[in-house]
Design a protein around this motif. Sequence first.
Motif: not given
Length: 50
Positions: A19-23, A41-50
Motif C-alpha cells: 500500500i505504501l509503495r503504491e501511494y 486513514s488513521a492506519s495509513f498515517y500510522y504506517w507512514q510514521k512508523v
Amino acid sequence: MGSKHSKHRTFSEGFILTILREYYSSEMSINFICRKYNIGSASFYYWQKV
C-alpha cells in the motif's frame, strides 16, 4: 444478544508495504488508497510514521 466482534484487523507487513509503495509511486490520494484497500486513514498515517 449478539456476539462481540472486534473491529481491529491485523495487516501483514507485506500488505502494508504494498500500500505504501503504491501511494508513493502514484499520484493517488490517501483517501483513494484507503477506499481501494478498505483501510482507515488513521492506519495509513500510522504506517507512514512508523
